[in-house]
Write a protein that holds these residues in place. Structure first.
Motif, PDB file in Angstrom:
ATOM      1  N   TYR A 153       0.847  -1.191   0.000  1.00  0.00           N
ATOM      2  CA  TYR A 153       0.000   0.000   0.000  1.00  0.00           C
ATOM      3  C   TYR A 153       0.885   1.245   0.000  1.00  0.00           C
ATOM      4  O   TYR A 153       1.922   1.269   0.637  1.00  0.00           O
ATOM      5  CB  TYR A 153      -0.874  -0.033   1.250  1.00  0.00           C
ATOM      6  N   ALA A 155       0.534   1.624  -3.398  1.00  0.00           N
ATOM      7  CA  ALA A 155       0.715   1.293  -4.817  1.00  0.00           C
ATOM      8  C   ALA A 155       0.340  -0.151  -5.101  1.00  0.00           C
ATOM      9  O   ALA A 155       0.784  -0.730  -6.085  1.00  0.00           O
ATOM     10  CB  ALA A 155       2.169   1.549  -5.223  1.00  0.00           C
ATOM     11  N   HIS A 156      -0.507  -0.738  -4.259  1.00  0.00           N
ATOM     12  CA  HIS A 156      -0.825  -2.156  -4.372  1.00  0.00           C
ATOM     13  C   HIS A 156      -1.597  -2.462  -5.654  1.00  0.00           C
ATOM     14  O   HIS A 156      -2.375  -1.653  -6.143  1.00  0.00           O
ATOM     15  CB  HIS A 156      -1.624  -2.608  -3.146  1.00  0.00           C
ATOM     16  N   THR A 157      -1.358  -3.666  -6.161  1.00  0.00           N
ATOM     17  CA  THR A 157      -2.029  -4.122  -7.382  1.00  0.00           C
ATOM     18  C   THR A 157      -2.704  -5.477  -7.197  1.00  0.00           C
ATOM     19  O   THR A 157      -3.510  -5.878  -8.024  1.00  0.00           O
ATOM     20  CB  THR A 157      -1.016  -4.224  -8.543  1.00  0.00           C
TER      21      THR A 157
END
Length: 220
Positions: A153, A155-157
């Motif tokens: 987190y 930028a999590h995917t």
């Protein structure tokens, strides 16, 4: 091979070294148009030191027209026998619990696993490179298969929302492709075949957050 000949119980080696080298065969008889090729042995080193020498490829005779050694094929065999350290499963929130209908984030590392060995007396590096990931979130939903390793987190995917309370363990199956390069080379070469590893998170408690109306004791 001179070092291997000094190991306890080592057999089948020539009795003396010639300028620092020793053939890994003794007594093999080949035809006039053939050349003897020594056996290939391997040792692995871990925290406890070096393992015993293990036979990887038998000694053999090669016809003159087939004397060119097949390094890629030998590298592919070494890759298949390689012990690949599994990918680590990282989870957010990180404290062993998550909420129903909220994103539970997962991610892993992308570092290749590399080992050094020798093929036909030639120093070689073998490495395993992750190529795909299958995430199983442990609640009966279909695994998520992706080439994306995820990220923390914010930028999590890779994320999953659980729909009910309970407990779950997130498991990750990583598929690896193999590569090799000779000592002194900068370029890695692909080898045939794939490898897989399986890893998992600690048990995850899934909680449900509920809103509750309370009396305002201070008249605000």
């Amino acid at each position: 091979m001179c070092l291997l000949s000094d190991l306890n119980g080592a057999t089948g080696f020539a009795e003396s070294c010639d300028e620092g080298y020793q053939l890994a065969y003794a007594g093999i008889e080949c035809e006039e148009d053939e050349q003897a090729v020594g056996a290939l042995f391997e040792q692995r080193r871990d925290s406890d030191g070096w393992s015993d020498a293990a036979l990887v490829e038998e000694e053999s005779c090669l016809a003159e027209q087939r004397q060119q050694i097949d390094i890629p094929a030998a590298a592919a065999r070494a890759f298949q026998e390689m012990q690949i350290a599994p990918s680590e499963v990282n989870v957010q929130p990180p404290d062993g619990w998550t909420l129903v209908n909220a994103d539970t984030i997962a991610f892993t590392d992308t570092a290749p696993r590399t080992m050094s060995t020798s093929l036909f007396g030639i120093p070689v590096q073998i490495r395993a490179v992750p190529s795909s990931y299958a995430w199983d979130f442990g609640d009966g939903s279909a695994p998520l298969v992706t080439t994306d390793p995820g990220a923390p987190y914010p930028a999590h995917t890779i994320a999953h929302a659980y729909v009910k309370q309970g407990a779950a363990t997130i498991s990750l199956t990583t598929t690896w492709r193999g590569q090799f390069r000779l000592a002194g080379e900068l370029t890695w070469h692909d080898v045939a075949g794939e490898g897989t590893t399986v890893s998992s998170s600690d048990s995850l408690e899934i909680l449900e957050a509920r809103a509750r109306l309370v009396e305002d004791l201070y008249g605000g």
